[in-house]
Scaffold this motif. Structure first.
Motif, PDB file in Angstrom:
ATOM      1  N   THR A   1     114.401   6.911  -6.013  1.00 33.70           N
ATOM      2  CA  THR A   1     115.257   5.752  -6.176  1.00 33.70           C
ATOM      3  C   THR A   1     114.556   4.559  -5.550  1.00 33.70           C
ATOM      4  OG1 THR A   1     117.202   7.171  -5.996  1.00 33.70           O
ATOM      5  CG2 THR A   1     117.541   4.804  -5.684  1.00 33.70           C
TER       6      THR A   1
ATOM      7  N   PRO B   1     105.586   3.200 -13.732  1.00 33.21           N
ATOM      8  CA  PRO B   1     106.914   3.826 -13.700  1.00 33.21           C
ATOM      9  C   PRO B   1     106.837   5.349 -13.676  1.00 33.21           C
ATOM     10  CG  PRO B   1     106.484   2.872 -15.854  1.00 33.21           C
ATOM     11  CD  PRO B   1     105.350   2.458 -14.962  1.00 33.21           C
ATOM     12  N   ASN B   2     105.701   5.925 -14.062  1.00 28.53           N
ATOM     13  CA  ASN B   2     105.563   7.378 -14.013  1.00 28.53           C
ATOM     14  C   ASN B   2     105.707   7.906 -12.589  1.00 28.53           C
ATOM     15  OD1 ASN B   2     105.084   7.848 -16.798  1.00 28.53           O
ATOM     16  ND2 ASN B   2     103.019   7.057 -16.525  1.00 28.53           N
TER      17      ASN B   2
ATOM     18  N   ILE C   1     107.630   6.798 -10.279  1.00 31.99           N
ATOM     19  CA  ILE C   1     109.065   6.841  -9.987  1.00 31.99           C
ATOM     20  C   ILE C   1     109.719   8.010 -10.716  1.00 31.99           C
ATOM     21  CG2 ILE C   1     111.250   5.577 -10.232  1.00 31.99           C
ATOM     22  CD1 ILE C   1     109.512   2.993  -9.980  1.00 31.99           C
ATOM     23  N   MET C   2     109.387   8.177 -11.979  1.00 32.65           N
ATOM     24  CA  MET C   2     110.007   9.241 -12.772  1.00 32.65           C
ATOM     25  C   MET C   2     109.574  10.632 -12.315  1.00 32.65           C
ATOM     26  SD  MET C   2     110.059   7.657 -16.619  1.00 32.65           S
ATOM     27  CE  MET C   2     108.282   7.577 -16.713  1.00 32.65           C
ATOM     28  N   PHE C   3     108.296  10.847 -12.079  1.00 27.96           N
ATOM     29  CA  PHE C   3     107.805  12.175 -11.708  1.00 27.96           C
ATOM     30  C   PHE C   3     108.327  12.629 -10.351  1.00 27.96           C
ATOM     31  CE2 PHE C   3     103.877  11.367 -14.524  1.00 27.96           C
ATOM     32  CZ  PHE C   3     104.558  11.821 -15.651  1.00 27.96           C
TER      33      PHE C   3
ATOM     34  N   TYR D   1     111.291  11.541  -9.164  1.00 28.14           N
ATOM     35  CA  TYR D   1     112.747  11.408  -9.195  1.00 28.14           C
ATOM     36  C   TYR D   1     113.233  10.541  -8.038  1.00 28.14           C
ATOM     37  CZ  TYR D   1     112.622  15.241 -12.544  1.00 28.14           C
ATOM     38  OH  TYR D   1     112.366  16.025 -13.634  1.00 28.14           O
TER      39      TYR D   1
END
Length: 101
Positions: free
Chosen positions: A41, A32-33, A35-37, A39
């Motif tokens: 969708t 998931p990092n 996706i988060m890093f 930003y």
């Protein structure tokens, strides 16, 4: 699996969207990092529900829907890029096939 990993890798930060429209027989690890890093969708899509697929099969087997009329364009594998561009043109295509002859 490789395609999903590549899609997550190449998506542009803050502007990227990944659409997952495939069925996998195994559970895939997902960091998931990533996706988060970036930003990003991420959307999932099955395309059709089981009942829609069954109805389509009934229409085809009964002769009420002619699948040959749905395929508007056929491209050889070497022209896959052109095939994807044609499929993206919703005013000119319905279904585009890529064949390995």
């Amino acid at each position: 699996r490789v395609t999903l990993e590549q899609a997550l890798e190449v998506v542009r930060p803050r502007r990227g969207t990944v659409v997952i429209a495939a069925a996998f027989e195994e559970i895939l690890p997902l960091d998931p990092n990533v996706i988060m890093f970036k930003y990003m969708t991420v959307f999932g899509s099955m395309g059709y529900s089981d009942s829609e697929a069954a109805e389509a099969l009934r229409l085809i087997t009964s002769g009420r829907a002619r699948r040959d009329q749905l395929v508007t364009h056929t491209f050889p594998l070497e022209q896959a890029q052109e095939a994807f561009l044609m499929q993206a043109d919703v005013n000119s295509s319905v279904k585009v096939m890529v064949v390995n002859e």
